[in-house]
Design a protein around this motif. Structure first.
Motif, short mmCIF file in Angstrom:
data_model
loop_
_atom_site.label_atom_id
_atom_site.label_comp_id
_atom_site.label_asym_id
_atom_site.label_seq_id
_atom_site.Cartn_x
_atom_site.Cartn_y
_atom_site.Cartn_z
N VAL A 103 22.64 -10.16 14.26
CA VAL A 103 22.43 -9.39 15.48
C VAL A 103 23.74 -8.93 16.11
O VAL A 103 23.75 -8.01 16.93
N GLU A 104 24.86 -9.56 15.76
CA GLU A 104 26.15 -9.10 16.28
C GLU A 104 26.81 -8.10 15.32
O GLU A 104 27.20 -7.02 15.73
N THR A 125 17.34 -9.54 20.51
CA THR A 125 17.23 -8.08 20.58
C THR A 125 18.57 -7.43 20.90
O THR A 125 18.65 -6.21 21.02
N GLY A 126 19.61 -8.23 21.08
CA GLY A 126 20.95 -7.67 21.19
C GLY A 126 21.40 -7.28 22.59
O GLY A 126 22.47 -6.73 22.75
N SER A 127 20.60 -7.58 23.62
CA SER A 127 21.06 -7.19 24.96
C SER A 127 21.86 -8.29 25.62
O SER A 127 22.38 -8.12 26.72
N LEU A 128 21.97 -9.42 24.95
CA LEU A 128 22.75 -10.53 25.49
C LEU A 128 23.52 -11.16 24.33
O LEU A 128 22.99 -11.29 23.23
N ALA A 129 24.79 -11.53 24.59
CA ALA A 129 25.57 -12.18 23.55
C ALA A 129 25.47 -13.69 23.73
O ALA A 129 25.60 -14.18 24.85
N ARG A 181 18.48 -4.13 15.30
CA ARG A 181 17.64 -3.52 16.33
C ARG A 181 16.59 -2.61 15.74
O ARG A 181 15.48 -2.52 16.24
N LYS A 221 16.47 -12.08 24.45
CA LYS A 221 17.51 -11.10 24.71
C LYS A 221 18.65 -11.23 23.70
O LYS A 221 19.30 -10.24 23.34
N GLN A 252 23.00 -2.50 14.85
CA GLN A 252 22.14 -1.32 14.75
C GLN A 252 20.96 -1.58 13.83
O GLN A 252 19.81 -1.30 14.17
#
Ligand SMILES: Nc1ncnc2c1ncn2[C@@H]1O[C@H](COP(=O)(O)OP(=O)(O)O)[C@@H](O)[C@H]1O
Ligand SMILES: [Mg+2]
Lengths: 335, 240
Positions: free
Chosen positions: A78-79, A61-65, A86, A58, A83
């Protein structure tokens, strides 16, 4: 994009994770995990349930920091470059969440538009035709996703991940919950995809890694405990393995071993159910009495209490089975 | 914006794939017509205007707006599809606007269906259409505000029913002052403050055809506030 930029990116590992840490309240799901995946490899992320695999995925894939650490995909942070990062990933999330009321064809159109980027060579219909072909979805193309069998739903999950022909596929437990026949089919699909793409797949079952991956990253209780090619982990091959446990934290044992010239295959806290002990797996060139004596002496000279010093049969299976399933005190038990 | 519209279209289609859209499209016209012709005393008054229709509309929206929005985030969260959505290159503002526009389109359709009421009235007697257009414009503004609040609440939970109940409670609270103040002795200062946030009170101005800046700003500000709050909730989802 300038050519110098893209050639610099080409040399980057496809996935780079550096010291990833994440806690959910009290539960420390990831405690500093680093690894890198070069282009073209199929890497198995192996660990028992609750090891922290999905948490790491996660973050990628960017859904969790992450609480700490950095990660990049194809050179995109990823931060900061979320875009672009992803857009480089085709992702099949754990349990393959889909919209059951949506028809397969409509969902694929939506997924294509949602992931659309500038400068694509394919039209939407071309891309859909390609993934329907690759995943064998023609039979259910106009059916509502909720009315498809589990095997077909899994293929829909793969199809949406492939729509943009991404360089990296991230598959979180891709065969979990399928029947044996479907498992065989999906593994064959992954094998085909692995010929042209970099693949990171997670699993809690060993045969999956053995069937698909050429490298394995073993994680346990939020830590990486082994990271090697499947060949080297499986074959007793080059060198011999020694298992060594001491009553001391990992850092102390690591300091001793560094001066010793042995390759550390695995180093993790917790041996014999004790939280402040450490178990290491070493690869040594020679394996004889002198070697063992020297090791035990080095450990004792450093003032560490020796708990165990024994030859190890090697093999991924014994590594995996040997994981301490009883969580050290203060951490959540592993299901 | 393109991605927001894409999401809005998917939301609308999803509503028609489930019973929600049909229930909303049937309920809003039926309830408003029922209230207007039966309870609103239209026939007793014998006047061809829609004042009581627009007076009742905000009350019906208390039930309908949260019904439109309740599943939009809660269901994504429950079923895990939000994981998929977050992995696509949507920006938070695409997600926020897309969901809201999808909900607004559905409400606009339902409002269109209530057009039967003014058409009936116009058939029964001479109707001044000016305030009707004003009323519908106001209804869109009011509805957009209610939907923004409903979406925000839906983003807070993975349970649709909880999202609906929270929405009904919030919107009911924001309609209470204008309903209760006539019966409660409070100082005129307090009453002014309470009425200033009252959705129905604000809406009445627009429904009379008076386009006051204050009312307009209130609805737009209300909508923007809840859309921003929703964006914050989504941003924070990443920091579980
Ligand atoms: N949202 C969450 N809230 C609290 N704890 C969580 C959450 N997600 C995962 N965990 C915990 O974090 C640990 C790692 O979970 P996860 O990354 O899902 O492991 P895996 O995918 O290897 O099975 C587990 O102990 C799990 O219970
Ligand atoms: Mg998992």
């Amino acid at each position: 994009m300038m050519s110098t930029d893209s050639s610099a990116r080409a040399e980057q590992p496809v996935v780079l994770a550096d010291g990833l840490a994440k806690a959910y309240g009290e539960v420390r799901a990831l405690q500093g995990v680093s690894f890198s995946i070069p282009a073209g490899s199929v890497v198995g992320f192996l660990g028992p349930n609750g090891a922290g695999k999905t948490t790491a995925i996660k973050i990628l894939t960017g859904s969790l920091a992450a609480d700490a650490g950095r990660a990049s995909i194809c050179g995109y942070d990823v931060e900061r470059d979320a875009q672009a990062a992803r857009a480089s990933i085709g992702y099949l999330p754990e349990n393959n969440p889909l919209y059951p009321e949506m028809r397969v064809d409509r969902f694929l159109r939506f997924a294509w538009e949602a992931q659309r980027t500038d400068g694509q060579s394919e039209t939407r219909e071309q891309a859909i035709e390609r993934v329907v072909e690759a995943t064998g979805l023609a039979m259910v193309f106009r059916r509502a996703i909720g009315n498809c069998s589990k095997g077909y739903r899994q293929r829909v999950g793969f199809a949406q991940a492939l729509l943009h022909d991404p360089p990296l596929l991230i598959l979180d437990e891709p065969t979990n919950g399928l029947d044996p026949l479907q498992v065989v089919e999906i593994r064959e699909l992954i094998r085909q995809l692995g010929r042209t793409k970099t693949v990171l797949l997670t699993t809690h079952v060993l045969p999956e890694v053995e069937a698909l991956a050429d490298r394995v990253v073993l994680i346990h209780q939020g830590r990486k405990v082994a990271d090697d090619s499947l060949d080297r982990l499986s074959a007793a091959g080059e060198g011999r393995l020694i298992q060594l446990s001491v009553q001391a934290p990992p850092a102390a044992l690591e300091a001793v071993l560094q001066g010793f010239g042995a390759e550390i295959v695995q180093l993790r806290p917790g041996a014999f159910g004790s939280a402040d002990s450490t178990r290491a797996l070493l690869r040594v060139e020679r394996f004889d009495a002198a070697q063992l004596a020297a090791l035990s002496q080095a450990v004792q000279e450093a003032g560490l209490a020796l708990l165990e010093l024994a030859p190890h049969a090697g093999g991924l299976e014994s590594l995996f089975q040997g994981l301490d399933r009883h969580a050290p005190v203060g951490e959540e038990a592993v299901q | 914006m393109k991605r927001a519209l894409l999401l809005a279209r998917r939301e609308c289609a999803a509503a028609f794939d489930s019973p929600i859209a049909y229930v909303v499209l049937a309920t809003l016209p039926v309830l408003t017509a029922l209230f207007f012709f039966v309870l609103g005393g239209f026939f007793a008054e014998g006047r061809a205007d829609l004042r009581s229709f627009f007076a009742l509309l905000p009350l019906v929206l208390i039930l309908i707006a949260p019904a439109i929005t309740m599943r939009m985030w809660a269901e994504e969260r429950r079923s895990g599809t939000e994981e998929l959505l977050f992995s696509y290159p949507f920006r938070v503002r695409d997600l926020v606007l897309g969901k809201w526009l999808g909900a607004l389109a559905l409400l606009a359709l339902a409002l269109l269906a209530t057009g039967l009421v003014p058409l009936t009235v116009a058939w029964l007697g001479p109707l001044d259409w000016g305030p009707v257009w004003g009323g519908y414009l106001g209804a869109l503004l009011l509805g957009g505000a209610c939907l923004a609040a409903g979406l925000f609440l839906s983003a807070l939970t993975s349970n649709q029913i909880v999202a609906w109940l929270l929405g009904v409670l919030l919107l009911a609270a924001l309609n209470l002052p204008s309903l209760l103040l006539p019966f409660v002795p409070v100082s005129s200062g307090t009453a002014r403050v309470l009425l200033a946030v009252d959705l129905r009170e604000r809406f009445q101005g627009l429904a009379r055809g008076v386009l006051a800046f204050g009312d307009l700003a209130y609805f737009l500000g209300f909508t923007a506030l809840f859309l921003c709050l929703m964006g914050l909730v989504l941003e924070n989802r990443r920091f579980r």
